[in-house]
Design a protein around this motif. Structure first.
Motif, PDB file in Angstrom:
ATOM      1  N   PRO A   1      -0.246  16.325   4.429  1.00 43.53           N
ATOM      2  CA  PRO A   1      -0.184  16.000   3.003  1.00 43.53           C
ATOM      3  C   PRO A   1       0.911  16.787   2.291  1.00 43.53           C
ATOM      4  O   PRO A   1       1.137  17.965   2.582  1.00 43.53           O
ATOM      5  CB  PRO A   1      -1.578  16.382   2.482  1.00 43.53           C
ATOM      6  CG  PRO A   1      -2.182  17.265   3.523  1.00 43.53           C
ATOM      7  CD  PRO A   1      -1.553  16.894   4.819  1.00 43.53           C
TER       8      PRO A   1
ATOM      9  N   ARG B   1      -4.618  17.200  -3.133  1.00 42.67           N
ATOM     10  CA  ARG B   1      -5.035  15.787  -3.027  1.00 42.67           C
ATOM     11  C   ARG B   1      -3.759  14.953  -3.098  1.00 42.67           C
ATOM     12  O   ARG B   1      -3.413  14.387  -4.140  1.00 42.67           O
ATOM     13  CB  ARG B   1      -6.002  15.443  -4.144  1.00 42.67           C
ATOM     14  CG  ARG B   1      -7.278  16.294  -4.135  1.00 42.67           C
ATOM     15  CD  ARG B   1      -8.158  15.983  -5.321  1.00 42.67           C
ATOM     16  NE  ARG B   1      -8.691  14.621  -5.270  1.00 42.67           N
ATOM     17  CZ  ARG B   1      -9.199  13.980  -6.323  1.00 42.67           C
ATOM     18  NH1 ARG B   1      -9.228  14.582  -7.505  1.00 42.67           N
ATOM     19  NH2 ARG B   1      -9.665  12.756  -6.199  1.00 42.67           N
TER      20      ARG B   1
ATOM     21  N   THR C   1       0.854  -1.186   0.000  1.00 49.97           N
ATOM     22  CA  THR C   1       0.000   0.000   0.000  1.00 49.97           C
ATOM     23  C   THR C   1       0.894   1.240   0.000  1.00 49.97           C
ATOM     24  O   THR C   1       2.109   1.151   0.229  1.00 49.97           O
ATOM     25  CB  THR C   1      -0.889   0.030   1.251  1.00 49.97           C
ATOM     26  OG1 THR C   1      -0.060   0.218   2.410  1.00 49.97           O
ATOM     27  CG2 THR C   1      -1.700  -1.244   1.383  1.00 49.97           C
ATOM     28  N   ALA C   2       0.279   2.410  -0.209  1.00 47.28           N
ATOM     29  CA  ALA C   2       1.050   3.660  -0.196  1.00 47.28           C
ATOM     30  C   ALA C   2       1.686   3.889   1.175  1.00 47.28           C
ATOM     31  O   ALA C   2       2.832   4.340   1.277  1.00 47.28           O
ATOM     32  CB  ALA C   2       0.143   4.835  -0.564  1.00 47.28           C
ATOM     33  N   GLU C   3       0.936   3.566   2.224  1.00 48.96           N
ATOM     34  CA  GLU C   3       1.474   3.751   3.577  1.00 48.96           C
ATOM     35  C   GLU C   3       2.650   2.810   3.836  1.00 48.96           C
ATOM     36  O   GLU C   3       3.670   3.204   4.418  1.00 48.96           O
ATOM     37  CB  GLU C   3       0.385   3.498   4.614  1.00 48.96           C
ATOM     38  CG  GLU C   3       0.849   3.743   6.052  1.00 48.96           C
ATOM     39  CD  GLU C   3      -0.246   3.498   7.070  1.00 48.96           C
ATOM     40  OE1 GLU C   3       0.043   3.618   8.278  1.00 48.96           O
ATOM     41  OE2 GLU C   3      -1.379   3.164   6.677  1.00 48.96           O
TER      42      GLU C   3
ATOM     43  N   SER D   1       3.593  12.480   1.032  1.00 47.19           N
ATOM     44  CA  SER D   1       2.888  12.118   2.268  1.00 47.19           C
ATOM     45  C   SER D   1       1.396  12.243   1.978  1.00 47.19           C
ATOM     46  O   SER D   1       0.935  13.274   1.479  1.00 47.19           O
ATOM     47  CB  SER D   1       3.290  13.053   3.413  1.00 47.19           C
ATOM     48  OG  SER D   1       2.603  12.740   4.602  1.00 47.19           O
ATOM     49  N   GLN D   2       0.644  11.198   2.276  1.00 44.58           N
ATOM     50  CA  GLN D   2      -0.767  11.153   1.897  1.00 44.58           C
ATOM     51  C   GLN D   2      -1.616  12.130   2.712  1.00 44.58           C
ATOM     52  O   GLN D   2      -1.234  12.567   3.788  1.00 44.58           O
ATOM     53  CB  GLN D   2      -1.308   9.745   2.086  1.00 44.58           C
ATOM     54  CG  GLN D   2      -0.669   8.712   1.174  1.00 44.58           C
ATOM     55  CD  GLN D   2      -1.326   7.373   1.317  1.00 44.58           C
ATOM     56  OE1 GLN D   2      -2.455   7.180   0.857  1.00 44.58           O
ATOM     57  NE2 GLN D   2      -0.657   6.442   1.963  1.00 44.58           N
TER      58      GLN D   2
ATOM     59  N   THR E   1      -2.813  12.141  -1.888  1.00 45.54           N
ATOM     60  CA  THR E   1      -2.915  10.703  -2.163  1.00 45.54           C
ATOM     61  C   THR E   1      -2.890  10.434  -3.665  1.00 45.54           C
ATOM     62  O   THR E   1      -2.399   9.409  -4.118  1.00 45.54           O
ATOM     63  CB  THR E   1      -4.199  10.136  -1.541  1.00 45.54           C
ATOM     64  OG1 THR E   1      -4.202  10.433  -0.145  1.00 45.54           O
ATOM     65  CG2 THR E   1      -4.265   8.627  -1.726  1.00 45.54           C
ATOM     66  N   HIS E   2      -3.408  11.392  -4.444  1.00 42.93           N
ATOM     67  CA  HIS E   2      -3.446  11.252  -5.902  1.00 42.93           C
ATOM     68  C   HIS E   2      -2.337  12.054  -6.585  1.00 42.93           C
ATOM     69  O   HIS E   2      -2.222  12.024  -7.817  1.00 42.93           O
ATOM     70  CB  HIS E   2      -4.806  11.712  -6.444  1.00 42.93           C
ATOM     71  CG  HIS E   2      -5.952  10.933  -5.908  1.00 42.93           C
ATOM     72  ND1 HIS E   2      -6.597  11.265  -4.740  1.00 42.93           N
ATOM     73  CD2 HIS E   2      -6.558   9.797  -6.372  1.00 42.93           C
ATOM     74  CE1 HIS E   2      -7.567  10.392  -4.508  1.00 42.93           C
ATOM     75  NE2 HIS E   2      -7.561   9.486  -5.469  1.00 42.93           N
TER      76      HIS E   2
ATOM     77  N   TYR F   1      -5.259  15.088   2.526  1.00 46.70           N
ATOM     78  CA  TYR F   1      -6.042  16.065   1.760  1.00 46.70           C
ATOM     79  C   TYR F   1      -6.055  17.379   2.526  1.00 46.70           C
ATOM     80  O   TYR F   1      -6.154  17.410   3.760  1.00 46.70           O
ATOM     81  CB  TYR F   1      -7.470  15.567   1.565  1.00 46.70           C
ATOM     82  CG  TYR F   1      -8.396  16.582   0.928  1.00 46.70           C
ATOM     83  CD1 TYR F   1      -8.481  16.705  -0.454  1.00 46.70           C
ATOM     84  CD2 TYR F   1      -9.173  17.426   1.723  1.00 46.70           C
ATOM     85  CE1 TYR F   1      -9.329  17.640  -1.039  1.00 46.70           C
ATOM     86  CE2 TYR F   1     -10.022  18.356   1.148  1.00 46.70           C
ATOM     87  CZ  TYR F   1     -10.100  18.467  -0.232  1.00 46.70           C
ATOM     88  OH  TYR F   1     -10.929  19.405  -0.795  1.00 46.70           O
TER      89      TYR F   1
ATOM     90  N   THR G   1       3.293  11.863  -4.839  1.00 49.28           N
ATOM     91  CA  THR G   1       2.836  11.770  -3.450  1.00 49.28           C
ATOM     92  C   THR G   1       4.024  11.553  -2.540  1.00 49.28           C
ATOM     93  O   THR G   1       4.732  10.548  -2.660  1.00 49.28           O
ATOM     94  CB  THR G   1       1.851  10.600  -3.278  1.00 49.28           C
ATOM     95  OG1 THR G   1       0.734  10.803  -4.136  1.00 49.28           O
ATOM     96  CG2 THR G   1       1.383  10.497  -1.829  1.00 49.28           C
TER      97      THR G   1
END
Length: 560
Positions: free
Chosen positions: A528, A549, A224-226, A462-463, A551-552, A465, A460
Motif C-alpha cells: 500500500p 488505508r 476499477t482502481a486496479e 497502490s491499494q 485504497t481510500h 491496508y 492512492t
C-alpha cells in the motif's frame, strides 16, 4: 532586488568617486551609478576589478533583497518538494523553469523558490500556477501524435547528456587546464538545461491535476482502481529493471560455467570480465542523488552476483520475471481494454508520462556525474572544500577561480542557508537569517496549522491496508534506523530508497503524482502507498502507530 554597496564601502574608506575611478580604471559614470545604486545590472568584469582593487568579496559588494516578501494574503499557496541536495546540482532545472519550449503556455510555473542548507533542500512552487500549467500541458499533449513528437525532442536532448556520460573520463577531466574545464562545463551546462527544458513540465502534475484527470477518465469508462493502475503503468522497463537484467545475465553466465560457488574465482571474474566493467560504467549513476555522487564499487558487484549464483532457483525466477516484464504488462493492459471493447488506452497520456518521468530520472542522475567532476576539479584547483564549492551559482566558476568568491562566502551559504528565487530566466540569492525567515514564511504558507491533526488525505498510488510503526526518513543518513515492517514516511522516494521500500509494510509521501517513483515501485512490490499528503513528515513522528488505508488515500495516527 540587488543593492550595490559601493557607496557605503567608499564612505567607510574615505574614497570619492574620482578616486575610485582613478584607482580601478573604471569609467567615472559607471562608478557614479554604482556609488548611488542607480543601475539595473553590472558586468562581472567590473565586479572583479572592484573586488581585486579593494580586497572585497561579492558578499561585501552586493546585497540581495527579495521582492517576494509580501503580505500573507497576497502570497500564493505553495507546493513543496524536498530531498537531499546541494545548490550546484539544481541550477539546470532552476534556470529552465521559465524556458520550457511550449509557446502556447505563457505563465508556466510562475515564481519558484529553493531553500538549501547543508545537504537538504526544499523547493516551493506556486501551486495554482502548477495546476494551470499541468492542465494546459494535458490539453496540448493528450493528442498521441503531438505527444510522440514532444518525446522525440526530449529524447534527442537526453541523448546528448547520455553520450557525454559515456565519453566521460574523470581522470582526463581532472587533468584539464582552466580553458578546457570552462569549455567542458559550458557544454554540460547547455545540454543539461536543454534536457530540463523538454521535461520539467512533468512535475507540474504532482500537485494533484494528474489524479483529478485520471479519476475523471476512470469514472467515464467505469475502470476499477486496479484497472486504472494497470493502464497507467508503462510497458517499458525502468532503468532499475534494465540494470537488474544485465546483472542477472552476468550471474547466469557465471553459473553456466561453475557448478559450485568459488568465491576466489568469482572475485577474479568480477575484476576482469569486460561485461562486468561495462555494467559498472553503464549504471555507475545508480546510487547518486542531488547531494552526492556515489560510484558502483567492485565489492558491491561481487556481493550482488554472489547472492544470485548462490541460489540458482531464485536466479531463474528473477530472470524470467525481468525478461517477461513488458509482455506481461501488455497482456494485462490488453485484457482490461478488451473487457471494455477499447482499441486505445484512454489513460495513455499518463502511461507515457510515467515512463517519461523514469527515463528523465536516469538522465538526471547521469547529469550529476558530469557536474560532480567539475566540482572535483574546482576543489583541486581552488583549494576550497568540495562541500563548499557545491554551493556555487552556475555562473560563478570563473569568479571562484579568480578568488572573487571565497570559501567563507560559500560556507556561509551552505551552513546558514540560501534561498534562490527564480523567475523569468533570472535569479536572486538570499543568504543567512533573511533566507531562514523567508523559508519559515513559505512553510507557514504551505502547511497552515498542523496542530492536533491526526488524519491526512493523499492520493492512492497502490491499494492496500497496513497498520504499523512509522519511520520518517528524509536523508540517506536516516536509512540505518529503518526496521523491517515499518511504514516508510518520506518527502518523496528516489532510487536509493529501494532497499527500504522492499522492507516496508507501506509507504507514505508528502509529494508526487500518480506517475512518481513511489507510485511505480509500490505497485511493483504490491504494498500500500499513499502519495501527495503534503505534510506527513511534519505531522507523523518516529514511532507513531499509523494506519495506512491506501485504497481510500488516507493515513491516520492511532497512537503517538
Amino acid at each position: 532586488m540587488i543593492t550595490f554597496k559601493l557607496g557605503a564601502i567608499a564612505k567607510q574608506r574615505g574614497k570619492t568617486v574620482t578616486q575610485i575611478a582613478k584607482e580601478t580604471g573604471l569609467n567615472r559614470n559607471t562608478v557614479t551609478a554604482l556609488f548611488h545604486n542607480k543601475v539595473d545590472g553590472i558586468k562581472f568584469d567590473t565586479l572583479d576589478i572592484l573586488c581585486r582593487t579593494y580586497e572585497l568579496t561579492l558578499h561585501d559588494l552586493l546585497e540581495y533583497q527579495s521582492p517576494i516578501v509580501q503580505s500573507k494574503a497576497a502570497s500564493p499557496k505553495r507546493y513543496r518538494q524536498e530531498c537531499e541536495l546541494v545548490l550546484f546540482f539544481c541550477w539546470p532545472w532552476l534556470m529552465a523553469t521559465h524556458l520550457v519550449p511550449s509557446p502556447k503556455i505563457e505563465k508556466g510555473y510562475g515564481e519558484s523558490c529553493l531553500y538549501a542548507c547543508r545537504n537538504m533542500g526544499y523547493q516551493y512552487w506556486d501551486e495554482a500556477a502548477m495546476n494551470q500549467y499541468a492542465q494546459s500541458i494535458y490539453n496540448i499533449y493528450q493528442d498521441k501524435s503531438t505527444r510522440k513528437k514532444k518525446y522525440a525532442e526530449y529524447e534527442e536532448r537526453a541523448r546528448v547528456l547520455e553520450q557525454m556520460y559515456r565519453d566521460l573520463s574523470i581522470k582526463d577531466v581532472l587533468a584539464f587546464e582552466k580553458g578546457d574545464i570552462l569549455v567542458f562545463y559550458e557544454n554540460v551546462w547547455r545540454a543539461y538545461q536543454a534536457f530540463w527544458q523538454e521535461s520539467l513540465f512533468i512535475d507540474s502534475f504532482d500537485a494533484g491535476v494528474d489524479q483529478q484527470l485520471i479519476q475523471t477518465i476512470a469514472a467515464e469508462y467505469h475502470f476499477t482502481a486496479e484497472e486504472t493502475a494497470i493502464l497507467t503503468t508503462p510497458e517499458g522497463m525502468t532503468f532499475h529493471q534494465e540494470r537488474l537484467l544485465m546483472l542477472v545475465n552476468i550471474a547466469k553466465r557465471w553459473s553456466r560455467h561453475h557448478e559450485a560457488v568459488h568465491e576466489k574465482k568469482l572475485r577474479a571474474f568480477v575484476q576482469t570480465d569486460p561485461e562486468v566493467a561495462l555494467y559498472r560504467k553503464t549504471f555507475d549513476y545508480m546510487h547518486s542523488n542531488y547531494a552526492s555522487v556515489r560510484h558502483i564499487t567492485e565489492d558491491e558487484v561481487y556481493e550482488d552476483i554472489l547472492k544470485r549464483v548462490s541460489d540458482k532457483s531464485a536466479l531463474a525466477k528473477e530472470y524470467e520475471a525481468l525478461v517477461n516484464y513488458s509482455a506481461e504488462r501488455r497482456k494485462k493492459s490488453k485484457k482490461v481494454l478488451g473487457k471494455y471493447n477499447l482499441t486505445e488506452n484512454p489513460l495513455a497520456f499518463f502511461e507515457d508520462l510515467t515512463f517519461w518521468r523514469e527515463h528523465r530520472k536516469k538522465v538526471n542522475l547521469v547529469g550529476f556525474h558530469l557536474l560532480d567532476v567539475v566540482l572535483d576539479w574546482l576543489e583541486q584547483k581552488s583549494g576550497i572544500a568540495k562541500a563548499d564549492v557545491a554551493y556555487l551559482c552556475y555562473d560563478e566558476i570563473e569568479a571562484v577561480l579568480k578568488g572573487s568568491i571565497t570559501q567563507d562566502v560559500l560556507r556561509r551559504r551552505r551552513e546558514e542557508g540560501t534561498v534562490v528565487i527564480a523567475n523569468g530566466g533570472m535569479y536572486q540569492l538570499i543568504v543567512g537569517a533573511q533566507a531562514a525567515s523567508l523559508r519559515d514564511e513559505l512553510e507557514e504558507n504551505r502547511r497552515g496549522s498542523t496542530q492536533e491533526q491526526k488524519v491526512m488525505q493523499g492520493q492512492t498510488a497502490s491499494q492496500g491496508y497496513a497498520k504499523a510503526r512509522a519511520r520518517v526518513v528524509l536523508t540517506v543518513a536516516d536509512f540505518p534506523t529503518f526496521q523491517d515492517g515499518e511504514v516508510l514516511v518520506t518527502g518523496m522516494t528516489r532510487p536509493e530508497f529501494l532497499p527500504l521500500m522492499k522492507r516496508a509494510s507501506a509507504i507514505v509521501t508528502n509529494e508526487g503524482g500518480i506517475t512518481c517513483h513511489a507510485a511505480i515501485v509500490s505497485r511493483e512490490l504490491g504494498i500500500p502507498c499513499v502519495i501527495g499528503t503534503k505534510n506527513a513528515t511534519d505531522i507523523i513522528k518516529n514511532g507513531d502507530i499509523i494506519e495506512v488505508r491506501a485504497t481510500h488515500g488516507t493515513v491516520r495516527i492511532l497512537k503517538g
